[in-house]
Design an enzyme around this catalytic site. Structure first.
Site, PDB file in Angstrom:
ATOM      1  N   GLU A  51     -29.683  25.274 -31.361  1.00  0.00           N
ATOM      2  CA  GLU A  51     -28.499  24.991 -32.170  1.00  0.00           C
ATOM      3  C   GLU A  51     -28.723  23.682 -32.928  1.00  0.00           C
ATOM      4  O   GLU A  51     -29.075  22.655 -32.327  1.00  0.00           O
ATOM      5  CB  GLU A  51     -27.259  24.901 -31.267  1.00  0.00           C
ATOM      6  N   ASN A  59     -23.424  23.965 -25.288  1.00  0.00           N
ATOM      7  CA  ASN A  59     -22.767  25.279 -25.328  1.00  0.00           C
ATOM      8  C   ASN A  59     -23.564  26.143 -24.360  1.00  0.00           C
ATOM      9  O   ASN A  59     -24.441  26.911 -24.736  1.00  0.00           O
ATOM     10  CB  ASN A  59     -22.791  25.874 -26.739  1.00  0.00           C
ATOM     11  N   GLU A  74     -14.360  23.488 -28.653  1.00  0.00           N
ATOM     12  CA  GLU A  74     -14.951  24.551 -29.464  1.00  0.00           C
ATOM     13  C   GLU A  74     -15.186  25.811 -28.634  1.00  0.00           C
ATOM     14  O   GLU A  74     -16.264  26.411 -28.666  1.00  0.00           O
ATOM     15  CB  GLU A  74     -16.241  24.057 -30.114  1.00  0.00           C
ATOM     16  N   ARG A 120     -18.574  14.978 -21.726  1.00  0.00           N
ATOM     17  CA  ARG A 120     -18.418  14.683 -23.154  1.00  0.00           C
ATOM     18  C   ARG A 120     -16.949  14.524 -23.561  1.00  0.00           C
ATOM     19  O   ARG A 120     -16.078  15.277 -23.100  1.00  0.00           O
ATOM     20  CB  ARG A 120     -19.063  15.782 -23.999  1.00  0.00           C
ATOM     21  N   ARG A 123      -7.607  15.418 -36.177  1.00  0.00           N
ATOM     22  CA  ARG A 123      -8.721  15.699 -35.257  1.00  0.00           C
ATOM     23  C   ARG A 123      -9.397  14.405 -34.801  1.00  0.00           C
ATOM     24  O   ARG A 123      -9.829  14.288 -33.652  1.00  0.00           O
ATOM     25  CB  ARG A 123      -9.739  16.603 -35.956  1.00  0.00           C
ATOM     26  N   ASP A 170     -17.590  13.930 -36.299  1.00  0.00           N
ATOM     27  CA  ASP A 170     -18.756  14.689 -35.848  1.00  0.00           C
ATOM     28  C   ASP A 170     -20.031  14.326 -36.590  1.00  0.00           C
ATOM     29  O   ASP A 170     -20.458  15.070 -37.481  1.00  0.00           O
ATOM     30  CB  ASP A 170     -18.495  16.194 -36.019  1.00  0.00           C
ATOM     31  N   GLU A 229     -23.354   8.878 -27.708  1.00  0.00           N
ATOM     32  CA  GLU A 229     -24.101  10.077 -28.102  1.00  0.00           C
ATOM     33  C   GLU A 229     -24.418  10.003 -29.590  1.00  0.00           C
ATOM     34  O   GLU A 229     -23.512   9.931 -30.425  1.00  0.00           O
ATOM     35  CB  GLU A 229     -23.295  11.348 -27.792  1.00  0.00           C
ATOM     36  N   GLU A 257     -28.037  17.517 -38.623  1.00  0.00           N
ATOM     37  CA  GLU A 257     -27.129  18.629 -38.922  1.00  0.00           C
ATOM     38  C   GLU A 257     -26.357  18.409 -40.216  1.00  0.00           C
ATOM     39  O   GLU A 257     -26.144  19.351 -40.983  1.00  0.00           O
ATOM     40  CB  GLU A 257     -26.153  18.794 -37.749  1.00  0.00           C
ATOM     41  N   HIS A 259     -17.283  15.435 -43.906  1.00  0.00           N
ATOM     42  CA  HIS A 259     -17.186  16.846 -43.526  1.00  0.00           C
ATOM     43  C   HIS A 259     -16.921  17.781 -44.716  1.00  0.00           C
ATOM     44  O   HIS A 259     -16.063  18.668 -44.648  1.00  0.00           O
ATOM     45  CB  HIS A 259     -16.093  17.039 -42.467  1.00  0.00           C
TER      46      HIS A 259
HETATM   47  C1  GCV Z   1     -23.321  22.062 -29.694  1.00  0.00           C
HETATM   48  C2  GCV Z   1     -20.629  20.207 -33.809  1.00  0.00           C
HETATM   49  C3  GCV Z   1     -21.778  21.121 -34.073  1.00  0.00           C
HETATM   50  C4  GCV Z   1     -21.950  22.130 -32.958  1.00  0.00           C
HETATM   51  C5  GCV Z   1     -22.094  21.373 -31.635  1.00  0.00           C
HETATM   52  C6  GCV Z   1     -20.860  20.502 -31.452  1.00  0.00           C
HETATM   53  C7  GCV Z   1     -20.939  19.665 -30.200  1.00  0.00           C
HETATM   54  O1  GCV Z   1     -19.425  20.882 -33.901  1.00  0.00           O
HETATM   55  O2  GCV Z   1     -21.593  21.775 -35.296  1.00  0.00           O
HETATM   56  O3  GCV Z   1     -23.093  22.899 -33.225  1.00  0.00           O
HETATM   57  O4  GCV Z   1     -22.228  22.263 -30.566  1.00  0.00           O
HETATM   58  O5  GCV Z   1     -20.757  19.623 -32.545  1.00  0.00           O
HETATM   59  O6  GCV Z   1     -21.330  18.524 -30.326  1.00  0.00           O
HETATM   60  O7  GCV Z   1     -20.614  20.161 -29.140  1.00  0.00           O
END
Ligand code: GCV
Length: 709
Positions: free
Chosen positions: A174, A217, A298, A331, A343, A372, A394, A400, A528
């Site tokens: 991911e 995830n 999420e 987390r 958010r 994010d 973190e 990304e 974003h």
């Molecule tokens: C692992 C963002 C990313 C997700 C990621 C999430 C997280 O939303 O797009 O891919 O998921 O952060 O940090 O948990």
């Protein structure tokens, strides 16, 4: 066939042109030991002596032998021997060296007389300290340092320095842009090829001491016996290098694997299931680090599903690993579409009241910013707001939101900005770094995590310059006081050559690169605005996704009158989550740093900026500035061709061309969209986008990499 003339020309060229540098694929990273100039090679140690016989000392010795042989080339090193010995060695102990501040992982390198003969001593309070010292010595030599008079000592400022792999069990990653996962779950545990050792070497060279193998995830399968055995095989490889293995735990595993009808953290059966699972893991991996958990975020399961708090959930897992010395990294990246609040405020709202409720072996892991991993965010307001809780920082190494592996963006400067940010919670100097290293509140348990950019690509990270981000993470995790520029210089020297003719331009490219991305993507505090799902390229117009906070329009709030997210008391009042002096500063556009202006304020298009330009003109100026910086990077890189091997030079040149194209695309698409809202003419002299908005909106990238979530 060559004609005689062509053959003659080729011979002439071979005589006249400098020999091209050998092609390199980048696999060696910063362990790319290359022959030194004659003088340096002759000064290399004539021998390496290891005092002790442990896997860690053997690994240190092997690294030095490999490196010195490569650095010496044809020359025979005539320098004093290098001795690898921990502090407990009687000869070392007799020297009475100042090792008190080195902790268990730090090192000291010094020229001494040992057993009546001169030696370059590499020592530490443990074998791991010695190993770190061996790598530090090689870094010193590889970046142009001399052995004569070497005198180095360092200890990590943060305890847990951990990579987070968002690697899935099917081999996908991911947000990964460097190929498949390096973990070949299919051939583990039987096959542990050399790549795993190289991974351990590369990380140990930076002092990284932990790795979370699987995606946050998480699949519950990671906790089944076959996968525990696979993780154990990796742990075996990493152990001599001082690197512990951790796993992301799926909160609902007791239901999915254990057949229970609940994962309620206060249910004794659930606790018992986790206790037994932890015991099973520790039987296979005696030095298992612990769990990382993404809960109620999420779509992931978590304690809130049972009306329990995040502390309840974390403490249950903490109890399970505590008897074995394990820890839990819980987390704080939580937000919910059912919560109408900003958010950016939700993690603070959820976690701050829990301060003081977490078990002693829990760290709360907080992203650097409240949304994010955007190209720029103000520091997360949780830093400084939970004094009784160890907060782990973190960072995202994989890019990304910063153009994947084809945009050159050195993140050392971004992380330096975050670490140096002053929370002001205990007056001036209460930096994020001091929250994270525990010195502000006196925490012993401290940690920092980086979401890895490592994959199965030969060059590990998808591009040469993305290796620098892995490197910078490791170096800052070890010592957050190191300047980003010094780290860039060190990396450039180890990756290419210490020649200032190369390091000068490369460092200059790197130091401006992250700001260039901010400028062409999300200037002045915008955030974003990336394409849905994959997060590549511009899509500020998206406003119809089911979850409101997944829409770029939610973040920019642009309309005919103005642009930006009002986080003052007239808006979401997120500013109130910061310490009073900062809250006051951020509440007023005149005192808000312009870099964060539209993060905190919704302002009219004609708002007057410090430059004297209206906001609209400043925005366009910033886009153009970003493109200009990319063009300049291309020019600088082009001129470096004689100093860089062809393979890495060509790839970087091609990627910079992609970056320039994309920067232009970001600028044009964004401007076309803003103009559709504000109806303003282009500011004087600026070019209008060459296409209409429909064109930019029609672009779609269903197969962009990394979008596995
Ligand atoms: C692992 C963002 C990313 C997700 C990621 C999430 C997280 O939303 O797009 O891919 O998921 O952060 O940090 O948990």
């Amino acid at each position: 066939m060559f004609t005689p003339l062509r053959r003659w020309l080729l011979v002439l060229a071979a005589i006249l042109l400098p020999a091209p540098a050998l092609a390199e694929d980048g696999h060696d990273l910063w362990l790319r030991y290359r022959p030194l100039a004659a003088e340096g090679a002759a000064a290399l140690p004539a021998a390496v002596e290891r005092r002790g016989d442990t896997p860690t000392l053997r690994a240190a010795e092997a690294e030095l032998i490999r490196a010195f042989a490569a650095m010496a080339g044809e020359t025979q090193g005539r320098g004093a021997r290098v001795v690898l010995a921990a502090a407990a060695d009687p000869q070392v102990a007799a020297l009475g060296l100042p090792l008190g501040d080195l902790g268990t992982e730090g090192y000291l390198i010094r020229q001494v007389r040992l057993g009546d003969a001169p030696a370059t001593l590499v020592t530490g309070n443990s074998d791991i300290g010695v190993l770190h010292g061996a790598f530090a010595l090689l870094r010193h030599l590889g970046s142009g340092g001399a052995l004569a008079g070497v005198d180095l000592a360092s200890a990590p400022r943060i305890g847990l320095r951990v990579l987070n792999h968002w690697d899935n069990l099917d081999g996908s990653v991911e947000r990964g842009y460097s190929g498949e996962s390096i973990w070949d779950w299919w051939t583990l545990p039987e096959y542990t090829g050399p790549r795993y050792t190289d991974y351990a070497r590369a990380n140990a060279a930076l002092g990284i001491n932990g790795t979370v193998l699987n995606n946050v995830n998480a699949k519950a399968d990671s906790l089944t016996a076959p996968y525990i055995a696979k993780a154990a095989a990796l742990a075996e490889v990493f152990r001599p290098y001082g690197i512990k293995v951790y796993l992301s735990a799926r909160f609902s595993a007791p239901v999915e694997l254990g057949g229970l009808d609940t994962a309620d953290p206060l249910d004794p059966q659930v606790q018992a299931w986790w206790d037994a699972k932890a015991a099973e893991i520790y039987r296979a991996i005696p030095d298992f680090g612990g769990f990382l958990v993404k809960a109620n975020s999420e779509g992931q399961p978590g304690p809130r599903d049972y009306d329990r708090s995040h502390a309840d959930g974390a403490n249950m897992l903490a109890r399970a690993v505590a008897p074995h010395g394990g820890i839990v990294m819980w987390r704080a990246f939580v937000y919910a579409d059912t919560d109408p609040d900003d958010r950016g405020k939700q993690a603070y709202t959820e976690f701050k009241p829990l301060d003081g409720q977490f078990a002693d072996n829990v760290l709360v892991q907080v992203k650097n910013g409240a949304i994010d991993f955007q190209p720029r965010e103000p520091f997360h307001p949780l830093f400084g707001a939970m004094p009784q809780t160890p907060l782990m920082l973190e960072l995202q190494i994989t890019k990304e939101y910063l153009g994947f592996n084809t945009h050159l963006a050195y993140l050392g400067t971004m992380w330096e900005e975050v670490l140096d940010a002053d929370t002001m919670v205990r007056g001036a100097g209460s930096t994020v770094a001091r929250v994270v290293d525990g010195s502000l509140e006196g925490h012993q348990l401290t940690g920092i995590a980086g979401v890895a950019n490592i994959g199965a690509d030969r060059n590990w990270s998808g591009s040469t310059f993305d290796q620098a981000n892995w490197y910078a993470f490791g170096r800052l995790a070890w010592d957050h006081t190191l300047p980003a520029e010094a780290i860039a210089r060190e990396w450039a020297a180890l990756t290419f050559t210490p020649d200032p003719a190369l390091t000068g331009p490369v460092v200059s490219m790197m130091m401006g690169s992250r700001q260039a991305v901010v400028d062409y993507m999300t200037p002045l505090g915008l955030a974003h605005l990336m394409g849905t799902g994959h997060h590549y390229g511009p899509a500020p117009w998206i406003a119809d996704l089911a979850r409101p906070e997944w829409n770029p329009a939610y973040y920019h709030k642009a309309d005919r009158q103005g642009i930006g997210f009002d986080r003052t008391s007239t808006g979401s009042n997120a500013v109130a989550q910061y310490a009073a002096p900062l809250a006051a500063r951020f509440a007023d556009p005149a005192t808000t740093p312009e870099a964060d202006l539209l993060w905190f304020h919704h302002l009219p298009w004609d708002y007057r900026m410090q430059s004297g330009r209206p906001l609209w003109a400043e925005l366009v100026h910033r886009y153009d500035r970003g493109i200009g910086n990319v063009a300049e990077m291309r020019r600088q890189w082009h001129a470096l061709a004689p100093l860089v091997d062809a393979e890495r030079h060509e790839q970087t040149a091609a990627f910079l061309a992609i970056q320039q194209r994309d920067a232009q695309w970001w600028r044009d698409a964004s401007i076309a969209y803003w103009r559709s809202l504000n109806g303003l003419p282009m500011p004087g002299g600026a070019a209008a986008p060459p296409r209409d908005l429909d064109y930019y909106q029609s672009l779609s990238f269903p197969y962009a990499p990394g979008n596995t979530g």
